[in-house]
Motif scaffolding. Sequence first.
Motif, PDB file in Angstrom:
ATOM      1  N   GLY A  92       8.839  -8.205  -3.816  1.00 24.50           N
ATOM      2  CA  GLY A  92       9.082  -6.966  -4.546  1.00 24.50           C
ATOM      3  C   GLY A  92       8.694  -5.702  -3.804  1.00 24.50           C
ATOM      4  N   PHE A  93       8.127  -5.831  -2.601  1.00 26.91           N
ATOM      5  CA  PHE A  93       7.783  -4.678  -1.765  1.00 26.91           C
ATOM      6  C   PHE A  93       8.889  -4.464  -0.725  1.00 26.91           C
ATOM      7  CE2 PHE A  93       3.696  -6.271  -3.242  1.00 26.91           C
ATOM      8  CZ  PHE A  93       3.004  -5.108  -3.577  1.00 26.91           C
ATOM      9  N   ARG A  94       9.193  -3.205  -0.448  1.00 24.54           N
ATOM     10  CA  ARG A  94      10.154  -2.869   0.601  1.00 24.54           C
ATOM     11  C   ARG A  94       9.495  -1.897   1.571  1.00 24.54           C
ATOM     12  NH1 ARG A  94      13.810  -1.065  -2.340  1.00 24.54           N
ATOM     13  NH2 ARG A  94      13.670   1.197  -1.998  1.00 24.54           N
ATOM     14  N   PHE A  95       9.375  -2.322   2.819  1.00 21.31           N
ATOM     15  CA  PHE A  95       8.653  -1.550   3.826  1.00 21.31           C
ATOM     16  C   PHE A  95       9.610  -1.016   4.891  1.00 21.31           C
ATOM     17  CE2 PHE A  95       5.744  -4.841   2.286  1.00 21.31           C
ATOM     18  CZ  PHE A  95       4.584  -4.133   2.024  1.00 21.31           C
ATOM     19  N   ASP A  96       9.496   0.266   5.204  1.00 18.91           N
ATOM     20  CA  ASP A  96      10.066   0.767   6.451  1.00 18.91           C
ATOM     21  C   ASP A  96       9.191   0.228   7.574  1.00 18.91           C
ATOM     22  OD1 ASP A  96      12.259   2.433   5.593  1.00 18.91           O
ATOM     23  OD2 ASP A  96      10.765   3.863   4.845  1.00 18.91           O
ATOM     24  N   LEU A 136       1.115  -2.259  13.790  1.00 22.96           N
ATOM     25  CA  LEU A 136       1.608  -1.903  12.469  1.00 22.96           C
ATOM     26  C   LEU A 136       1.114  -2.913  11.451  1.00 22.96           C
ATOM     27  CD1 LEU A 136       5.361  -1.057  13.256  1.00 22.96           C
ATOM     28  CD2 LEU A 136       3.366   0.452  13.384  1.00 22.96           C
ATOM     29  N   LEU A 137       0.696  -2.410  10.288  1.00 24.03           N
ATOM     30  CA  LEU A 137       0.318  -3.265   9.167  1.00 24.03           C
ATOM     31  C   LEU A 137       1.198  -2.903   7.982  1.00 24.03           C
ATOM     32  CD1 LEU A 137      -2.374  -2.838  10.957  1.00 24.03           C
ATOM     33  CD2 LEU A 137      -3.593  -3.618   8.930  1.00 24.03           C
ATOM     34  N   LEU A 138       1.876  -3.886   7.427  1.00 25.69           N
ATOM     35  CA  LEU A 138       2.656  -3.709   6.208  1.00 25.69           C
ATOM     36  C   LEU A 138       1.897  -4.419   5.106  1.00 25.69           C
ATOM     37  CD1 LEU A 138       6.201  -4.576   7.659  1.00 25.69           C
ATOM     38  CD2 LEU A 138       4.933  -2.423   7.807  1.00 25.69           C
ATOM     39  N   LEU A 139       1.345  -3.633   4.174  1.00 26.31           N
ATOM     40  CA  LEU A 139       0.431  -4.180   3.178  1.00 26.31           C
ATOM     41  C   LEU A 139       0.931  -3.904   1.767  1.00 26.31           C
ATOM     42  CD1 LEU A 139      -2.951  -2.928   4.745  1.00 26.31           C
ATOM     43  CD2 LEU A 139      -1.831  -5.152   5.105  1.00 26.31           C
ATOM     44  N   GLY A 140       1.066  -4.941   0.981  1.00 26.24           N
ATOM     45  CA  GLY A 140       1.298  -4.795  -0.443  1.00 26.24           C
ATOM     46  C   GLY A 140      -0.036  -4.913  -1.152  1.00 26.24           C
ATOM     47  N   VAL A 141      -0.404  -3.900  -1.930  1.00 27.25           N
ATOM     48  CA  VAL A 141      -1.745  -3.828  -2.516  1.00 27.25           C
ATOM     49  C   VAL A 141      -1.647  -3.780  -4.036  1.00 27.25           C
ATOM     50  CG1 VAL A 141      -3.925  -2.553  -2.571  1.00 27.25           C
ATOM     51  CG2 VAL A 141      -2.558  -2.592  -0.460  1.00 27.25           C
ATOM     52  N   GLU A 142      -2.416  -4.600  -4.689  1.00 30.66           N
ATOM     53  CA  GLU A 142      -2.442  -4.634  -6.150  1.00 30.66           C
ATOM     54  C   GLU A 142      -3.288  -3.484  -6.679  1.00 30.66           C
ATOM     55  OE1 GLU A 142      -3.047  -8.030  -9.609  1.00 30.66           O
ATOM     56  OE2 GLU A 142      -4.215  -8.168  -7.765  1.00 30.66           O
ATOM     57  N   SER A 160       9.137   4.909  -6.690  1.00 31.10           N
ATOM     58  CA  SER A 160       8.800   3.729  -7.499  1.00 31.10           C
ATOM     59  C   SER A 160       9.575   2.485  -7.092  1.00 31.10           C
ATOM     60  CB  SER A 160       9.074   4.019  -8.985  1.00 31.10           C
ATOM     61  OG  SER A 160      10.458   4.284  -9.196  1.00 31.10           O
ATOM     62  N   THR A 161      10.567   2.642  -6.202  1.00 23.60           N
ATOM     63  CA  THR A 161      11.409   1.496  -5.849  1.00 23.60           C
ATOM     64  C   THR A 161      10.844   0.654  -4.709  1.00 23.60           C
ATOM     65  OG1 THR A 161      12.775   2.631  -4.170  1.00 23.60           O
ATOM     66  CG2 THR A 161      13.421   2.876  -6.485  1.00 23.60           C
ATOM     67  N   VAL A 162       9.763   1.107  -4.054  1.00 22.03           N
ATOM     68  CA  VAL A 162       9.293   0.408  -2.856  1.00 22.03           C
ATOM     69  C   VAL A 162       8.157  -0.573  -3.131  1.00 22.03           C
ATOM     70  CG1 VAL A 162      10.028   2.286  -1.357  1.00 22.03           C
ATOM     71  CG2 VAL A 162       7.671   2.255  -2.222  1.00 22.03           C
ATOM     72  N   ALA A 163       7.710  -0.667  -4.392  1.00 19.39           N
ATOM     73  CA  ALA A 163       6.620  -1.580  -4.742  1.00 19.39           C
ATOM     74  C   ALA A 163       6.760  -1.972  -6.206  1.00 19.39           C
ATOM     75  CB  ALA A 163       5.257  -0.926  -4.500  1.00 19.39           C
ATOM     76  N   PRO A 164       6.291  -3.162  -6.573  1.00 18.64           N
ATOM     77  CA  PRO A 164       6.299  -3.546  -7.984  1.00 18.64           C
ATOM     78  C   PRO A 164       5.426  -2.602  -8.800  1.00 18.64           C
ATOM     79  CG  PRO A 164       5.851  -5.443  -6.562  1.00 18.64           C
ATOM     80  CD  PRO A 164       5.748  -4.225  -5.701  1.00 18.64           C
ATOM     81  N   GLU A 222       0.830  -0.819  -4.798  1.00 26.29           N
ATOM     82  CA  GLU A 222       1.082   0.211  -3.795  1.00 26.29           C
ATOM     83  C   GLU A 222       1.622  -0.419  -2.509  1.00 26.29           C
ATOM     84  OE1 GLU A 222       0.898   3.235  -4.729  1.00 26.29           O
ATOM     85  OE2 GLU A 222      -1.086   3.890  -5.409  1.00 26.29           O
ATOM     86  N   ASN A 223       2.443   0.348  -1.838  1.00 23.91           N
ATOM     87  CA  ASN A 223       3.049  -0.041  -0.571  1.00 23.91           C
ATOM     88  C   ASN A 223       2.360   0.755   0.538  1.00 23.91           C
ATOM     89  OD1 ASN A 223       4.786   0.485   1.737  1.00 23.91           O
ATOM     90  ND2 ASN A 223       6.520  -0.358   0.600  1.00 23.91           N
TER      91      ASN A 223
END
Length: 537
Positions: free
Chosen positions: A62-66, A336-342, A389-393, A397-398
Amino acid sequence: MSETASAHTPGTPTDAGSAVVIGGGIAGLATAALLAREGWSVSLFEALDEVGGRAGVWEADGFRFDTGPSWYLMPEVFDHFFRLMGTRTADQLDLVRLDPAYRVYSEPPAGTAGDPIDIRSGRELSTQLFESIEPGAGAALAEYLDSAKDAYDLAVTRFLYDTYETTAGLRDPALLRRVPQLAPLLTTTLSRHVERRFSDKRLQQVLGYPAVFLGGSPYGVPSLYHLMSHLDLADGVLYPQGGLYEVIRAVERVARGAGVSIETGAEVTSIVTTPTTGGRAQATGITLADGRRVDADLVVSSADLHFTETQLLPEPLRTYPEKWWDKRTPSPGALLLLLGVEGQLPQLTHHTLLFTEDWRSNFDDIFGEHTRIPDPASIYVCKPSATDSTVAPAGSENLFVLVPIPADPSLGYGGVDRGGSPRIEAAADRVIAQISQWCNIPDLAERITVRRTIAPGDFEHDFHAWRGNALGLAHTLRQSALFRPRNASKKVDSLAYAGASALPGIGLPMCLISAELVVKRLRGDRSPGPIAEPAAV
């Protein structure tokens, strides 16, 4: 390549012939689009499964990262490109202005969290902030921004859109009259230029950090590049809803609309040439990894310039052979770190910068004789979920984290869920801990639900990036303007170059300009300014 100017009205297609474009990053897509608009029959070949190159996208849970650029600056360059393509930026992108433009954390005393500074774009707001931090700095910044705007306007009208096929633009009397003002900006480093005017370390770093976006160090790039402060402090920072990859989608969309054929998963293995006279040759097409040969009247490579020259061409036909690169400076590499954070992260804005106290040592670690991954590091964090709001559930946070590190593929590869090289994953752990401490997010590590790292080994493998660099050739004085690699081969006719290591340089706007320079060269247009736009759409 022909030096004869096209005798048609700008924007009016002609039957120009067939062209192949190598590489589907923004430079390749834009070049293909503009060539098609000129009347060429264009085919683009991208080795990866999706277009975008370094400006890519990655999705998970559900996360979208550049995965690449995350700042939208120089909006007029995008506006100009889209108008050349018969459309408007407003029809292609949904842009919003960021306020604050970014937040800055300075290295705090051990064991504490620091108090951030919020940078808000606009001359009045910027000068007020500087004055509140250092008495007299407001007036000094006003003067600094005047100079930055002047340098920026000069760059756009005189330097960035010049193919430098001749020195006529540089010999213009109007420009020559500016030499007394220009000379100090070319011979003084950005850091020295800033330190002469501001005493507060935080303000110095705010004004010096844009050097990183140019692939360099404030101790190495010329102070002419103080023009970058016009962009973030005065002009403003924008964001395209959906992420920066929406820019790639938009350029791809107009390219396809102009008739460009785009093939992904199609690796080019060589540029086909036919001998002519005097040791020269003519580009006549490309070969692909699957054995196909595609013939063309024009070949444009937007792939990494080092790769193009040293891998796609035979040694006798190389304009920039290996010995040339031995004397050049790459941009930094990147962790680079792509992190999905609750949960929420109010401590971070859309753009956040963390600056170390010993800044010079930090840059010496990256560019010096004995390189290493800096620790602590100066860090850039992008939290697009602050705006989009479209880049993370919902409720998450993205985070896109960039740490400038040496351009050295031996540092290793990244991976998903700690699947990268041990050295890279250990460095990523330190970066997460640093953000946690400096920004007062004590439970950051425990809240991470998605994690991917990208490192110099990946840049070398995925993009053939010279020495695993993240951006291209650094903008040192010896690698800027007329000293930067030209946009056409000196030994192979009908072979042109576009992208971050050729004219004019690094960044999405520069790559759009590099595409336009290909068209200018084909037209025989040696003027220093942009191509005239068609009638308003």
